[in-house]
Design a protein around this motif. Structure first.
Motif, PDB file in Angstrom:
ATOM      1  N   ARG A   1       0.377   0.012  -0.456  1.00 46.19           N
ATOM      2  CA  ARG A   1       0.667  -1.161  -1.272  1.00 46.19           C
ATOM      3  C   ARG A   1       2.150  -1.493  -1.178  1.00 46.19           C
ATOM      4  N   MET A   2       2.431  -2.780  -1.213  1.00 48.46           N
ATOM      5  CA  MET A   2       3.806  -3.252  -1.203  1.00 48.46           C
ATOM      6  C   MET A   2       3.845  -4.533  -2.021  1.00 48.46           C
ATOM      7  N   LYS A   3       4.895  -4.713  -2.823  1.00 46.85           N
ATOM      8  CA  LYS A   3       4.986  -5.945  -3.604  1.00 46.85           C
ATOM      9  C   LYS A   3       6.379  -6.543  -3.491  1.00 46.85           C
ATOM     10  N   ASP A   4       6.470  -7.827  -3.777  1.00 45.56           N
ATOM     11  CA  ASP A   4       7.744  -8.528  -3.757  1.00 45.56           C
ATOM     12  C   ASP A   4       8.567  -8.089  -4.964  1.00 45.56           C
ATOM     13  N   LYS A   5       9.820  -7.702  -4.717  1.00 45.38           N
ATOM     14  CA  LYS A   5      10.665  -7.184  -5.801  1.00 45.38           C
ATOM     15  C   LYS A   5      10.932  -8.232  -6.873  1.00 45.38           C
TER      16      LYS A   5
ATOM     17  N   LEU B   1       3.050  -5.217   6.859  1.00 42.12           N
ATOM     18  CA  LEU B   1       2.357  -4.063   7.424  1.00 42.12           C
ATOM     19  C   LEU B   1       3.177  -3.454   8.565  1.00 42.12           C
ATOM     20  N   ILE B   2       3.701  -4.307   9.411  1.00 39.00           N
ATOM     21  CA  ILE B   2       4.551  -3.835  10.514  1.00 39.00           C
ATOM     22  C   ILE B   2       5.739  -3.064   9.965  1.00 39.00           C
ATOM     23  N   GLN B   3       6.387  -3.635   8.958  1.00 43.04           N
ATOM     24  CA  GLN B   3       7.587  -2.995   8.397  1.00 43.04           C
ATOM     25  C   GLN B   3       7.242  -1.685   7.702  1.00 43.04           C
ATOM     26  N   ALA B   4       6.071  -1.612   7.061  1.00 45.80           N
ATOM     27  CA  ALA B   4       5.662  -0.378   6.389  1.00 45.80           C
ATOM     28  C   ALA B   4       5.405   0.739   7.396  1.00 45.80           C
ATOM     29  N   ILE B   5       4.759   0.412   8.514  1.00 42.69           N
ATOM     30  CA  ILE B   5       4.428   1.430   9.518  1.00 42.69           C
ATOM     31  C   ILE B   5       5.674   1.910  10.244  1.00 42.69           C
ATOM     32  N   THR B   6       6.604   0.983  10.535  1.00 41.27           N
ATOM     33  CA  THR B   6       7.769   1.326  11.370  1.00 41.27           C
ATOM     34  C   THR B   6       8.974   1.792  10.574  1.00 41.27           C
ATOM     35  N   GLY B   7       8.888   1.772   9.245  1.00 41.68           N
ATOM     36  CA  GLY B   7      10.003   2.261   8.431  1.00 41.68           C
ATOM     37  C   GLY B   7      11.049   1.221   8.119  1.00 41.68           C
TER      38      GLY B   7
END
Length: 500
Positions: A260-264, A297-303
């Motif tokens: 999960r990721m949300k906008d700050k 998703l790309i940013q989550a996988i690649t750090g």
């Protein structure tokens, strides 16, 4: 005849970029120019726009020979150019960008209200839906493209040159742009469209000129040709299909579980319990309209961005919220979706761009001392293999065309031979010959037992290359298909938020 280029030749030392090219444009016509990266398309148009000077040949506008020394000369003749890389001032409003250098005045002061009104009227006249007071940097890419077109319209251009206008647009934005081009022609404008996307050529152009290695290989009526003929004229051979042979998949390489990721700022969910796996020997494609969580998703996988919850595992190792270096060292390579923001250092040379993260390998250094001869050979061989057209490996990356820079990045990441490759928009902005080659490389990687996650806005690419296809909508996985039961219609329904 509105304009003619007769026998145009452009030489840079011993290199001939354009070789005795003849080209013409009629009133209220869309004339497409197609060709592989480095074929001479942009160079030819830069001469028409006054950014380059022909070595020989003549430019005729409305029956009169013209000596176009600068863009100001071109604009005075009613010729405007929309460049591949936008030339906007991000902090300015859309209206301020459009009227720049031609600002309406109230007395001696800039009249902001009049500027906004004029831009709104101009946009409405040509069927473009924009807010003149919106900050340009906050506008979606498709709107920024319209702003660039409005800039040349505001300058009074009757001829509009568009250089790869759809290279960074989503499918929906492409559809809107093509509709705008047809409206511009209906309103009396003439358009030169530089592109490599043959489906767009067939849909919107009246004539098409094909360039290969700086020469014209054909000028045809669009109604009397087809993509196969144009492809053959572009690359000088018949393109091969890249079949995806059936093979057994192996163990799990990438495991994404409930991330999960949300906008700050807004607390909006960007990724909502996303779960999937990629195995040895398979390509998993992700389809979706841009803005539905693919970038996150790309940013989550690649750090590149932290995840709020869940896990990302590579070959069993938990890499959730690890650094980019830790994730790369664990066996990930990454063709990023934005070659300029994430994929390259524009001011560095091609050697430095090619060797990013590889310079520490034993092949290229010993006790901290770089093996320069080995590095130079590796870079030169890689660029040759991937047909990256450059004047020198010591040249700055900013002087490569967008397509050639994309090929350099693809070469760098594919040749790392990691067990997992995340390929995001791997063929964005490249010509059909390069696309064929990159597709072949991805299939070979898959056939060799590695795992590939393909994220692409080109549905045809996802369908052609994927063993399994996931659809993303509003930050969730909306559906999954294997290659045998996937279709463009089924995917499109889910991409639009429907049920299949």
């Amino acid at each position: 005849m509105l304009l003619e280029l007769n026998g145009i030749t452009k030489k840079y030392g011993d290199f001939t970029a354009n070789d005795h090219i003849n080209f013409s444009l009629n009133e209220q016509e869309i004339h497409a120019i197609v060709g592989e990266n480095g074929a001479g398309k942009t160079t030819l148009m830069r001469m028409l726009y006054g950014m380059e000077k022909p070595t020989s040949g003549e430019i005729v506008v409305s029956g009169k020979k013209q000596n176009i020394e600068s863009p100001n000369d071109a604009i005075a003749l009613g010729i405007g150019m929309v460049h591949q890389h936008f030339m906007l001032f991000p902090p300015f409003t859309i209206a301020e960008n459009v009227v720049f250098h031609n600002e309406p005045k109230k007395g001696w002061r800039y009249d902001r209200k009049k500027a906004a009104d004029e831009v709104a009227q101009l946009a409405a006249k040509f069927g473009m839906n924009i807010d003149p007071l919106q900050i340009a940097g906050d506008a979606p890419v498709g709107i920024q493209q319209r702003v660039e077109i409005l800039k040349v319209l505001y300058q009074g251009a009757d001829v509009i040159i568009l250089d790869e206008p759809t290279a960074v647009l989503t499918p929906i934005e492409v559809k809107d742009l093509l509709a705008s081009l047809r409206e511009l022609v209906r309103m009396g404008k003439s358009i030169i469209l530089i592109t490599h996307k043959l489906n767009e050529v067939m849909e919107v152009s009246d004539r098409v000129t094909v360039l290969r290695d700086g020469k014209v290989t054909g000028t045809l009526s669009t109604k009397e040709t087809n993509p196969e003929e144009l492809s053959s004229l572009m690359v000088g051979r018949e393109l091969k299909a890249n079949p995806l042979p059936e093979q057994e998949t192996g163990s799990e390489v990438l495991s994404v579980t409930n991330i999960r990721m949300k906008d700050k700022d807004t607390e909006k969910k960007l990724l909502d319990n996303v779960t999937f796996q990629v195995h040895h020997g398979e390509i998993v494609g992700i389809a979706g309209v841009s803005g539905n969580g693919q970038s996150e998703l790309i940013q989550a996988i690649t750090g590149l961005a932290p995840i709020e919850n869940g896990s990302v595992r590579l070959n069993g190792t938990d890499l959730s919220n690890k650094t980019v270096k830790q994730i790369r060292d664990a066996g990930l390579s990454h063709i990023p979706e934005d070659r300029y923001l994430w994929g390259a250092a524009k001011e560095a040379n091609l050697i430095d761009n090619m060797m990013m993260t590889d310079y520490i390998k034993p092949n290229f250094q010993k006790s901290g001392v770089l093996k320069l001869k080995a590095i130079r050979k590796y870079v030169a061989d890689s660029l040759k293999k991937f047909n990256v057209k450059a004047t020198s490996i010591d040249a700055s990356a900013q002087y490569l065309s967008g397509g050639n820079l994309q090929k350099l990045i693809a070469a760098r990441e594919i040749q790392k031979n990691t067990p997992f490759l995340l390929a995001a928009e791997p063929t964005r902005g490249v010509d059909i010959g390069a696309m064929e080659f990159i597709h072949q490389q991805l299939i070979e990687k898959r056939n060799n037992g590695d795992a590939v996650l393909l994220i692409s806005s080109e549905l045809s690419e996802v369908l052609a290359l994927s063993d399994r296809i996931l659809v993303m909508y509003e930050g969730k996985i909306a559906g999954e298909f294997d290659r045998n039961n996937a279709s463009e219609e089924k995917l499109s329904i889910l991409m639009a938020g429907g049920n299949n």
